[in-house]
Design a protein around this motif. Structure first.
Motif, PDB file in Angstrom:
ATOM      1  N   ASP A 146       6.640  68.921  17.289  1.00 40.77           N
ATOM      2  CA  ASP A 146       6.510  68.648  18.725  1.00 40.77           C
ATOM      3  C   ASP A 146       7.257  69.717  19.532  1.00 40.77           C
ATOM      4  O   ASP A 146       8.489  69.824  19.432  1.00 40.77           O
ATOM      5  N   ALA A 185       7.469  61.358  21.185  1.00 36.75           N
ATOM      6  CA  ALA A 185       6.926  62.262  20.167  1.00 36.75           C
ATOM      7  C   ALA A 185       6.310  61.471  19.018  1.00 36.75           C
ATOM      8  O   ALA A 185       5.272  61.854  18.470  1.00 36.75           O
ATOM      9  N   LYS A 226       2.940  60.096  20.125  1.00 35.06           N
ATOM     10  CA  LYS A 226       1.938  61.165  20.121  1.00 35.06           C
ATOM     11  C   LYS A 226       1.461  61.472  18.708  1.00 35.06           C
ATOM     12  O   LYS A 226       0.275  61.701  18.477  1.00 35.06           O
TER      13      LYS A 226
END
Length: 317
Positions: free
Chosen positions: A59, A307, A310
């Protein structure tokens, strides 16, 4: 007469080439239950810390010094528990607990190395937060990528010579007492109990190492956080204060838990508390705290949670 004496000494040395870790042998009915519990704990630590390492790598929003250190800390946690828990699982499975002299020394060396590295890395993480909050304008300059790598490398490398010297010194002692270790793994206090003769020099060495790798870093962290808190309280925005506190709270919680239990164990080479309590304390800082660490860092960190969401969205898409 001399031949008989030499034969007897050689026999004793041969006998002492192996130790027996008693672990949970005093509770045979719980062996399988404990095996399942420790296995689940180990898998949890591996999975959670691996996820943290993965998301801090992939990320872009987490490519900052704070998360660089967190990724290294997660890797260190995996190494730390791998030294103890797999061995404990084998002993619970076989119900024997035999460990060779060399394996015991190696295990102790790695425990001390990873434990010392954790103390130093926690100090580095506190320094990172200090620079970020107290000197934000120069943060990117002070904590550049090269400096971050140097700080992590120093945390790992600086413990090695001390650990080698400490381990060699302890295992150079004569072990004329029982070769049964009333512990889950080869730790300093229970090994010193088995030594015959004067262990004063070894105890002093343990105290010195404890001061250098536990107390000094702890004091540096305390000083850093006193300055951080003073700086946060000066902020006019309540939202700014809340955000600053949230970035530090996880690290502060982990630091208090780890340093508290480790100092209790190592500042008392011949502890006054019972062996059962000694084993419980050592389990706390070598097994249970590493289990809590990734949970503390993920649940109390919005960036990590974002993160993670995602990543899950990409996987499930």
């Amino acid at each position: 007469m001399n031949r008989k004496k030499l034969k007897s000494e050689n026999s004793n040395i041969t006998t002492m080439m192996n130790f027996i870790l008693l672990g949970c042998s005093d509770t045979p009915n719980l062996q399988w239950t404990l095996f399942v519990i420790f296995l689940l704990i180990y898998l949890t630590i591996l999975v959670c810390n691996s996820i943290i390492i993965l998301i801090t790598k992939i990320d872009p929003s987490l490519h900052t010094p704070m998360y660089f250190f967190l990724g290294n800390f997660s890797f260190l946690e995996i190494c730390y528990v791998t030294v103890t828990i797999p061995r404990m699982l084998v002993d619970l499975w076989t119900k024997k607990g035999h460990i060779s002299f060399l394996a015991c020394a190696t295990q102790m060396g790695f425990i001390l190395m990873f434990g010392g590295t954790e103390c130093l890395l926690l100090t580095v993480m506190a320094y990172d937060r200090y620079v970020a909050i107290c000197n934000p304008l120069h943060y990117s300059l002070v904590m550049n990528h090269k400096v971050c790598i140097q700080l992590v490398a120093a945390s790992w490398i600086s413990t090695i010579p001390v650990v080698i010297g400490q381990t060699w010194q302890i295992f150079s002692l004569s072990f004329c007492a029982s070769h049964t270790i009333n512990h889950f793994f080869c730790d300093v206090p229970p090994i010193l109990k088995l030594a015959c003769g004067d262990t004063f020099v070894n105890e002093v060495a343990v105290y010195v190492a404890t001061v250098v790798f536990i107390m000094v870093p702890f004091l540096l962290i305390v000083v850093s956080y006193v300055k951080i808190i003073c700086n946060i309280l000066k902020l006019s925005s309540a939202r700014g204060r809340s955000k600053a506190f949230s970035t530090c709270s996880s690290h502060l919680t982990v630091m208090v838990l780890f340093y508290g239990t480790a100092s209790i164990s190592y500042l008392q080479p011949k502890p006054n508390h019972s062996e059962g309590m000694e084993k419980l304390i050592s389990l706390f800082y070598t097994v249970f705290i590493p289990t809590l660490n990734p949970i503390i860092y993920t649940l109390r960190n919005k960036d990590i949670m974002m993160a993670l969401k995602k990543l899950l969205a990409k996987i499930l898409a």
